[in-house]
Design a protein around this motif. Structure first.
Motif, PDB file in Angstrom:
ATOM      1  N   TRP A 115      15.639  -2.324  -8.844  1.00  0.00           N
ATOM      2  CA  TRP A 115      14.151  -1.721  -9.057  1.00  0.00           C
ATOM      3  C   TRP A 115      14.232  -0.108  -8.865  1.00  0.00           C
ATOM      4  CZ3 TRP A 115      15.130  -6.268  -6.153  1.00  0.00           C
ATOM      5  CH2 TRP A 115      14.298  -7.431  -6.603  1.00  0.00           C
ATOM      6  N   ALA A 116      13.295   0.550  -9.397  1.00  0.00           N
ATOM      7  CA  ALA A 116      12.887   1.831  -8.840  1.00  0.00           C
ATOM      8  C   ALA A 116      11.968   1.806  -7.942  1.00  0.00           C
ATOM      9  CB  ALA A 116      12.586   2.745 -10.378  1.00  0.00           C
ATOM     10  N   VAL A 117      12.114   2.854  -7.046  1.00  0.00           N
ATOM     11  CA  VAL A 117      10.854   2.885  -5.919  1.00  0.00           C
ATOM     12  C   VAL A 117      10.105   3.940  -6.105  1.00  0.00           C
ATOM     13  CG1 VAL A 117      10.708   3.168  -3.570  1.00  0.00           C
ATOM     14  CG2 VAL A 117      12.816   2.064  -4.172  1.00  0.00           C
ATOM     15  N   ARG A 118       8.891   3.500  -6.382  1.00  0.00           N
ATOM     16  CA  ARG A 118       7.580   4.520  -6.442  1.00  0.00           C
ATOM     17  C   ARG A 118       6.885   4.609  -5.299  1.00  0.00           C
ATOM     18  NH1 ARG A 118       6.100   6.946 -11.213  1.00  0.00           N
ATOM     19  NH2 ARG A 118       7.141   5.274 -12.535  1.00  0.00           N
ATOM     20  N   ARG A 119       6.799   5.877  -4.914  1.00  0.00           N
ATOM     21  CA  ARG A 119       6.056   6.177  -3.686  1.00  0.00           C
ATOM     22  C   ARG A 119       4.323   6.127  -4.204  1.00  0.00           C
ATOM     23  NH1 ARG A 119       7.323  11.020   0.349  1.00  0.00           N
ATOM     24  NH2 ARG A 119       5.671  10.722   1.953  1.00  0.00           N
ATOM     25  N   LEU A 120       3.675   5.518  -3.757  1.00  0.00           N
ATOM     26  CA  LEU A 120       2.138   5.368  -4.087  1.00  0.00           C
ATOM     27  C   LEU A 120       1.357   6.506  -3.887  1.00  0.00           C
ATOM     28  CD1 LEU A 120       1.527   1.474  -4.005  1.00  0.00           C
ATOM     29  CD2 LEU A 120       2.290   3.045  -6.008  1.00  0.00           C
ATOM     30  N   ASP A 121       1.756   7.340  -2.752  1.00  0.00           N
ATOM     31  CA  ASP A 121       0.624   8.360  -2.375  1.00  0.00           C
ATOM     32  C   ASP A 121       1.095   9.530  -3.266  1.00  0.00           C
ATOM     33  OD1 ASP A 121       3.341   9.091  -1.316  1.00  0.00           O
ATOM     34  OD2 ASP A 121       2.575   9.750   0.523  1.00  0.00           O
TER      35      ASP A 121
ATOM     36  N   GLU B 274       0.725  -1.337  -0.022  1.00  0.00           N
ATOM     37  CA  GLU B 274      -0.117   0.033  -0.061  1.00  0.00           C
ATOM     38  C   GLU B 274       0.809   1.215   0.000  1.00  0.00           C
ATOM     39  OE1 GLU B 274      -1.890   1.135   3.691  1.00  0.00           O
ATOM     40  OE2 GLU B 274      -1.502  -1.282   3.965  1.00  0.00           O
ATOM     41  N   TRP B 275       2.272   1.158   0.330  1.00  0.00           N
ATOM     42  CA  TRP B 275       2.790   2.331   0.153  1.00  0.00           C
ATOM     43  C   TRP B 275       3.847   2.350  -0.983  1.00  0.00           C
ATOM     44  CZ3 TRP B 275       2.294  -1.338   4.222  1.00  0.00           C
ATOM     45  CH2 TRP B 275       1.580  -0.604   5.386  1.00  0.00           C
TER      46      TRP B 275
END
Length: 194
Positions: A67-73, A12-13
């Motif tokens: 990986w690329a880290v995508r922030r979902l908010d 979820e994050w």
């Protein structure tokens, strides 16, 4: 599943997306304002394309899964992380080459990403050990690794030469499969507290 298999991981994050050239501009933006201390190897905005290209080359060689880290908010790519020093035959992997942009530091992003990576390593890839390594002088990184629940295995003295010729002492931490359930609970609790 192989530790080298490109896969998207999400909770979820954050969403961890297999690193590609399409992430370069976002990573260049995310790297603005980072502390580029002498003991770190965080890309600068001008070196982001070269950094992504190198990580993709290591993926092709089978030694890294980036990986690329995508922030979902926010929907923004805020950093990068990898499985590195992959030893598939022994089901051993290191989580490393991780950096998170200034705006995402001290948020749920790093904890959520580590929860995904550790879960994937232990539950999908049947890893027998997940290792973390950092420079002796990188106290912030050492503290963050310890907060994950990793145990310090030791210090590799004069382990590597830095780009400027300085000698690096490398601090090694690990998590074993029997420790993963407690580590997972700790990470989930930290995320629930916000």
């Amino acid at each position: 599943m192989l530790l080298t298999a490109p896969i998207t991981l999400e909770n979820e994050w954050v969403r961890l997306e297999p690193l590609s050239a399409a992430h370069v501009d976002d990573l260049a933006t995310a790297s603005v304002g980072l502390d580029h201390a002498w003991y770190t190897s965080v890309p600068t905005p001008s070196s982001a394309a070269e950094d992504v290209s190198q990580r993709i080359a290591w993926r092709t060689q089978g030694s890294m899964n980036p990986w690329a880290v995508r922030r979902l908010d926010t929907g923004r790519v805020v950093g990068s992380t990898t499985f590195c020093n992959i030893d598939q035959a022994n089901r051993h992997v290191e989580i490393g080459h991780t950096w998170i942009g200034v705006d995402a530091q001290r948020t749920a992003v790093n904890t959520a990403a580590k929860l995904l990576l550790l879960g994937h390593a232990f539950e999908a890839c049947d890893a027998i050990a997940v290792e973390f390594r950092t420079h002796w002088h990188n106290r912030q990184s050492r503290a963050a690794i310890a907060r994950l629940g990793a145990k310090q295995d030791g210090v590799l003295r004069n382990h590597r030469l830095g780009p400027d010729g300085t000698l690096r002492d490398t601090v090694v931490f690990s998590i074993l499969p029997a420790e993963w359930p407690a580590v997972r609970l700790g990470l989930r609790e930290r995320l629930a507290r916000g």
